[in-house]
Design a protein around this motif. Structure first.
Motif, short mmCIF file in Angstrom:
data_model
loop_
_atom_site.label_atom_id
_atom_site.label_comp_id
_atom_site.label_asym_id
_atom_site.label_seq_id
_atom_site.Cartn_x
_atom_site.Cartn_y
_atom_site.Cartn_z
N PHE A 170 29.56 39.02 36.48
CA PHE A 170 29.06 38.32 35.30
C PHE A 170 28.17 39.24 34.47
N LYS A 171 27.27 39.92 35.13
CA LYS A 171 26.35 40.83 34.43
C LYS A 171 27.11 41.97 33.75
N HIS A 172 28.06 42.57 34.46
CA HIS A 172 28.85 43.66 33.86
C HIS A 172 29.55 43.19 32.59
N LEU A 173 30.15 42.01 32.64
CA LEU A 173 30.90 41.50 31.49
C LEU A 173 29.97 41.16 30.34
N CYS A 174 28.81 40.61 30.64
CA CYS A 174 27.85 40.26 29.59
C CYS A 174 27.32 41.49 28.87
N ILE A 175 27.11 42.57 29.59
CA ILE A 175 26.53 43.78 28.99
C ILE A 175 27.60 44.62 28.29
N GLY A 176 28.80 44.69 28.89
CA GLY A 176 29.93 45.33 28.25
C GLY A 176 29.80 46.84 28.07
N GLY A 177 30.47 47.36 27.05
CA GLY A 177 30.51 48.79 26.79
C GLY A 177 29.62 49.22 25.64
N THR A 178 29.86 50.43 25.14
CA THR A 178 28.99 51.03 24.12
C THR A 178 28.90 50.20 22.86
N LEU A 179 30.03 49.68 22.41
CA LEU A 179 30.10 48.97 21.13
C LEU A 179 30.29 47.47 21.33
N CYS A 180 29.71 46.94 22.39
CA CYS A 180 29.89 45.54 22.75
C CYS A 180 29.43 44.60 21.64
N TYR A 189 32.18 34.37 28.91
CA TYR A 189 31.68 35.19 30.03
C TYR A 189 31.98 34.51 31.37
N LEU A 190 31.71 33.20 31.43
CA LEU A 190 31.92 32.46 32.68
C LEU A 190 33.40 32.39 33.03
N GLU A 191 34.24 32.11 32.03
CA GLU A 191 35.68 32.00 32.27
C GLU A 191 36.27 33.33 32.75
N THR A 192 35.85 34.42 32.13
CA THR A 192 36.39 35.74 32.51
C THR A 192 35.88 36.15 33.89
N THR A 193 34.62 35.86 34.16
CA THR A 193 34.06 36.16 35.49
C THR A 193 34.84 35.41 36.57
N LYS A 194 35.08 34.13 36.34
CA LYS A 194 35.80 33.30 37.32
C LYS A 194 37.21 33.84 37.57
N ALA A 195 37.92 34.18 36.49
CA ALA A 195 39.30 34.67 36.61
C ALA A 195 39.36 36.00 37.35
N LEU A 196 38.44 36.89 37.03
CA LEU A 196 38.42 38.20 37.68
C LEU A 196 38.06 38.08 39.16
N TYR A 197 37.07 37.26 39.44
CA TYR A 197 36.63 37.01 40.82
C TYR A 197 37.78 36.45 41.65
N LYS A 198 38.49 35.48 41.07
CA LYS A 198 39.61 34.84 41.77
C LYS A 198 40.72 35.84 42.07
N ASP A 199 40.97 36.77 41.15
CA ASP A 199 42.01 37.79 41.35
C ASP A 199 41.63 38.79 42.44
N LEU A 200 40.35 39.02 42.63
CA LEU A 200 39.91 40.12 43.48
C LEU A 200 39.58 39.72 44.91
N VAL A 201 39.01 38.53 45.11
CA VAL A 201 38.54 38.16 46.45
C VAL A 201 39.52 37.22 47.13
N SER A 202 39.49 37.21 48.45
CA SER A 202 40.37 36.36 49.26
C SER A 202 39.55 35.29 49.96
N VAL A 203 40.12 34.08 50.04
CA VAL A 203 39.43 32.97 50.69
C VAL A 203 40.27 32.42 51.83
N GLN A 204 39.61 31.67 52.70
CA GLN A 204 40.30 31.05 53.83
C GLN A 204 39.69 29.67 54.02
N LYS A 205 40.55 28.68 54.34
CA LYS A 205 40.06 27.32 54.58
C LYS A 205 40.02 27.05 56.08
N ASN A 206 38.89 26.55 56.52
CA ASN A 206 38.77 26.14 57.91
C ASN A 206 39.63 24.89 58.13
#
Length: 267
Positions: A170-180, A189-206
């Motif tokens: 979230f912080k990385h996306l909010c701060i962005g690049g040189t010409l943000c 910011y929240l929608e992009t964070t959620k989508a990226l997080y979902k693509d990257l991490v794996s979950v398991q259901k008990n």
């Protein structure tokens, strides 16, 4: 060991998985946002498989083996000083791998932004007088919370909260690049964070409790060769980052990379 045996010191062998898609980074709306935030063409995600059981205590051996595996070394992307995509291609002699906690499973983690006056009920980010933090313009309460330790609301997120992978993204996306170009509302910011997080991490259901937990182990990594820091870049910046997200069940590792700078139109 025979000359043809490419096994690294820890014994891990890696394979590139170029067919693995990260839908978030292909989404047109998100690509438009990344362009606005000066990150498009400077951020990428790649997937690799590995051939044996991973234990978190092996992190340094695992990361060293990762960088020095021929399949990784010849395909791991990074941006050159001239802004061209290239591959690592150098003998890594030293690595740094910091464990990044990854336990959050809900975006309600950020609800406190609404309840504490950083973001209005409408989603509008509350503005403030301009300030600077390491050449990063701060013109709203959100960036004050993210960057200024002496701000009134900095303690909305504890130090442990700030170490969470979800918060880091979230912080990385909010701060962005040189010409943000900053957003006036928090939603993108929240929608992009959620989508990226979902693509990257794996979950398991008990199966018994039905509780969902994250099984991925996350490291923020950097690598050095004989000339010094070589990955994610020879120039250090808090917005130049690389994370390895390890799924111990599938034996997959995702590499998320970004190099701070102006947005590039091609990826």
């Amino acid at each position: 060991m025979s000359a043809g045996d490419r096994r690294c010191p820890a014994g891990f062998v890696f394979r590139s998985l170029p067919q693995k898609a990260f839908p978030c980074l292909e989404d047109r709306d998100i690509r438009d946002r990344l362009l606005k935030w000066s990150m498009q063409g400077r951020i990428t995600a790649q997937a690799f498989s590995f051939d044996q059981q991973f234990k978190p205590y092996q992190k340094d051996e695992f990361v060293m083996a990762f960088f020095n595996d021929q399949n990784v070394n010849s395909s791991l992307k990074l941006l050159s000083a001239s802004g061209q995509w290239t591959t690592l291609g150098s003998k890594v002699t030293k690595v740094e791998a910091t464990v990044v906690p990854c336990t959050q499973i809900s975006m309600s983690f950020f609800d406190r932004l609404y309840s504490e006056g950083v973001v209005r009920e409408t989603g509008d980010i509350v503005k403030c007088y301009d300030d600077y933090y390491n050449d990063i313009l701060i013109s709203d309460e959100l960036r004050k919370v993210l960057l200024l330790e002496d701000s009134d609301r900095y303690d909305l997120f504890s130090q442990l909260d700030r170490e969470e992978f979800l918060f880091c993204l979230f912080k990385h996306l909010c701060i962005g690049g040189t010409l943000c170009q900053f957003e006036d509302v928090v939603g993108p910011y929240l929608e992009t964070t959620k989508a990226l997080y979902k693509d990257l991490v794996s979950v398991q259901k008990n199966p018994e409790t039905k509780e969902i937990r994250i099984i991925s182990t996350v490291f923020r990594v950097s690598a050095y060769d004989d000339n010094g820091l070589c990955y994610p870049s020879s120039e250090s910046h808090e917005q130049t980052f690389a994370y390895l997200i390890v799924d111990p069940c599938k034996r997959h590792v995702h590499a998320l990379y970004h190099c701070f700078g102006g947005s590039l139109f091609t990826n």
